[in-house]
Write a protein that holds these residues in place. Structure first.
Motif, short mmCIF file in Angstrom:
data_model
loop_
_atom_site.label_atom_id
_atom_site.label_comp_id
_atom_site.label_asym_id
_atom_site.label_seq_id
_atom_site.Cartn_x
_atom_site.Cartn_y
_atom_site.Cartn_z
N VAL A 83 0.93 -1.12 -0.13
CA VAL A 83 -0.13 -0.06 -0.12
C VAL A 83 0.78 1.13 0.09
O VAL A 83 0.71 2.19 -0.71
N SER A 84 1.83 1.24 0.91
CA SER A 84 2.81 2.43 0.87
C SER A 84 3.40 2.63 -0.33
O SER A 84 3.88 3.77 -0.83
N LEU A 85 3.89 1.70 -1.21
CA LEU A 85 4.62 1.93 -2.27
C LEU A 85 3.55 2.59 -3.50
O LEU A 85 3.92 3.37 -4.34
N LYS A 86 2.60 2.03 -3.52
CA LYS A 86 1.52 2.43 -4.28
C LYS A 86 1.04 3.61 -4.25
O LYS A 86 0.95 4.93 -4.88
N GLU A 87 0.96 4.37 -3.01
CA GLU A 87 0.63 5.58 -2.54
C GLU A 87 1.75 6.36 -2.88
O GLU A 87 1.64 7.55 -3.54
N ALA A 119 6.46 -8.75 -6.09
CA ALA A 119 7.83 -8.25 -6.09
C ALA A 119 8.56 -8.26 -4.84
O ALA A 119 7.93 -8.47 -3.67
N SER A 120 10.04 -8.43 -4.50
CA SER A 120 10.57 -8.59 -3.33
C SER A 120 10.31 -7.43 -2.38
O SER A 120 10.01 -6.29 -2.77
N SER A 121 9.73 -7.71 -1.42
CA SER A 121 9.56 -6.82 -0.16
C SER A 121 10.60 -5.76 0.18
O SER A 121 10.05 -4.69 0.45
N ILE A 122 11.54 -6.40 0.16
CA ILE A 122 12.79 -5.40 0.21
C ILE A 122 12.96 -4.33 -0.64
O ILE A 122 13.27 -3.03 -0.54
N SER A 123 12.85 -5.09 -1.87
CA SER A 123 12.92 -3.88 -2.94
C SER A 123 11.80 -2.92 -3.04
O SER A 123 12.22 -1.82 -3.57
N GLN A 124 10.87 -3.43 -2.85
CA GLN A 124 9.71 -2.38 -2.67
C GLN A 124 9.77 -1.29 -1.68
O GLN A 124 9.55 -0.02 -2.06
N ALA A 125 10.48 -1.57 -0.48
CA ALA A 125 10.85 -0.54 0.33
C ALA A 125 11.71 0.37 -0.15
O ALA A 125 11.94 1.58 0.27
N ALA A 126 12.92 -0.24 -0.89
CA ALA A 126 13.93 0.59 -1.31
C ALA A 126 13.30 1.54 -2.65
O ALA A 126 13.58 2.79 -2.55
N ALA A 127 12.28 0.88 -3.43
CA ALA A 127 11.72 1.84 -4.41
C ALA A 127 10.86 3.03 -3.98
O ALA A 127 10.83 3.95 -4.32
N GLU A 128 10.27 2.70 -2.84
CA GLU A 128 9.61 3.79 -2.10
C GLU A 128 10.22 4.94 -1.75
O GLU A 128 9.79 5.98 -1.88
N ALA A 129 11.54 4.56 -0.99
CA ALA A 129 12.72 5.49 -0.71
C ALA A 129 13.19 6.26 -1.84
O ALA A 129 13.38 7.60 -1.86
#
Length: 405
Positions: free
Chosen positions: A71-75, A271-281
């Motif tokens: 949800v946070s990456l989509k936002e 997709a990788s949960s860690i990569s999603q957190a990185a993409a959000e940053a």
């Protein structure tokens, strides 16, 4: 018993990946190879993005996520589209995949029926046509050339449309040519597309790598009506030097996204949960590294084009975006040495023959233009240092001089 599925009869391995792999093998054997093949920035991923990934791991964000993304990456993606492109999307219109390539693959698998036609301007990214074929669609290739700035015209687009046309692929800035469409260019195409029952796929992966103050515009940004008929694909790989993190995303019609979610749920899942957190940053954090990389690419762009223009038989336009030069080398095909090579090797593709000799005898890796639908050219990525650019182009020039003898 035939071990290979018939669907693979219509596709070939990615030539860019194959050439990069061969160049890396030669380097590993101790050869001094200059690699112009790879389509990825040579910079490290910015520190704050890597720190976000470490923090996510430390916080235990190592589990499955929703198939279509957190949800946070989509936002973060929604905010990116709204602030940078003036496009408003809801969460059910966003999907996150394992790279932009998977997003494109899932789009075509979710939308094409056998016999549907997809208009693809050439030169084109190597995977477009093969992905369409895997989805049982028919690629309709529309040729552009250096005289038109490698951009399809409204007239060409109109003539390519048939009752079977379902999708038009738009890529600006372009891989492999670096061509970028102006607002007026896009508006002319939209005039053709708006009245038609056609989906436009806008591949915006090089959106942030654009030069000389040129405005980035995609078809969805032209009008609300066009936005409803456009599926936008983007990602963090090129702008943030995150190719190995494998995060791409798409935005468009909610029904298409739902069907893509189903496709993805039965293949890779999230997709990788860690990569999603990185993409959000990457999307929400400091954008200074993007600007810094762009400055370096701009300097290299001018360097490589200037050097290539000094080679007899080469014609090279200045790319408006991305990090590729796409020189026409057809003047070299008329040299005595090259004609002799053609007679000896019996190779039907002249650009492939040129690149094979270039790598085998001069230790320079480049991608033949035939892989992108234009046998008159080669593609050179300038995502490498100035000294390597100078050394590599010097070797190319030496090869051309040798062929003139």
């Amino acid at each position: 018993m035939k071990l290979v599925a018939r669907r693979l009869d219509v596709v070939e391995p990615s030539p860019t990946l194959a050439i990069t792999a061969k160049a890396n093998q030669l380097k590993a054997s101790g050869l001094d190879v200059v690699g112009f093949g790879a389509g990825e920035p040579d910079f490290d991923t910015p520190t704050h993005i890597k720190d976000a990934a470490k923090k996510a791991m430390d916080q235990g964000k190592t589990k499955y996520t929703p198939v279509s993304g957190t949800v946070s990456l989509k936002e973060a993606i929604i905010r990116k589209f709204e602030t940078e492109n003036g496009l408003k999307y809801e969460k059910n219109q966003i999907i996150v995949g394992t790279g932009g390539k998977q997003v494109l693959y899932n789009f075509f698998m979710a939308t094409l029926n056998p016999g549907d036609e997809v208009i693809i301007p050439a030169p084109y990214w190597v995977s477009y046509a093969d992905i369409v074929r895997l989805a049982e669609g028919i690629p309709v290739i529309v040729a552009t050339d250096i005289s038109s700035g490698f951009k399809i015209t409204a007239d060409q687009l109109e003539k390519a449309i048939t009752p079977k046309t379902k999708v038009f692929i738009f890529n600006s800035p372009s891989n492999p040519t670096g061509a970028a469409y102006t607002r007026s260019d896009v508006e002319a195409l939209v005039k053709v597309l708006e009245p038609k029952d056609i989906i436009t796929v806008s591949d915006d992966i090089y959106e942030k790598i654009i030069y000389d103050g040129l405005e980035f515009v995609n078809p969805a940004m032209i009008s609300p009506k066009m936005k409803e008929k456009t599926f936008v694909v983007n990602g963090v790989s090129k702008a943030y030097s995150m190719t190995g993190w494998r995060i791409g995303y798409g935005a468009g019609n909610a029904e298409i996204v739902k069907n893509m979610d189903t496709m993805q749920g039965q293949s890779t899942s999230n997709a990788s949960s860690i990569s999603q957190a990185a993409a959000e940053a990457a999307l929400t954090g400091d954008q200074t590294p993007v600007a810094d990389m762009l400055k370096a690419f701009d300097k290299r762009r001018k360097l490589i084009v200037g050097l290539l223009r000094e080679i007899p038989g080469f014609e090279c336009r200045m790319p408006e975006g991305a990090f590729y030069a796409f020189p026409y080398i057809s003047g070299v095909y008329e040299t005595p040495g090259f004609k002799k090579l053609v007679a000896e090797k019996k190779e039907s593709s002249y650009s492939k023959l040129f690149c094979d000799v270039l790598l085998d005898k001069y230790n320079v890796a480049a991608v033949p233009g035939i892989a992108f639908g234009d046998d008159k050219a080669i593609r050179l990525s300038y995502a490498l240092g100035d000294k390597d650019i100078e050394k590599g182009v010097s070797r190319i020039k030496q090869m051309v001089e040798d062929l003139q003898k």
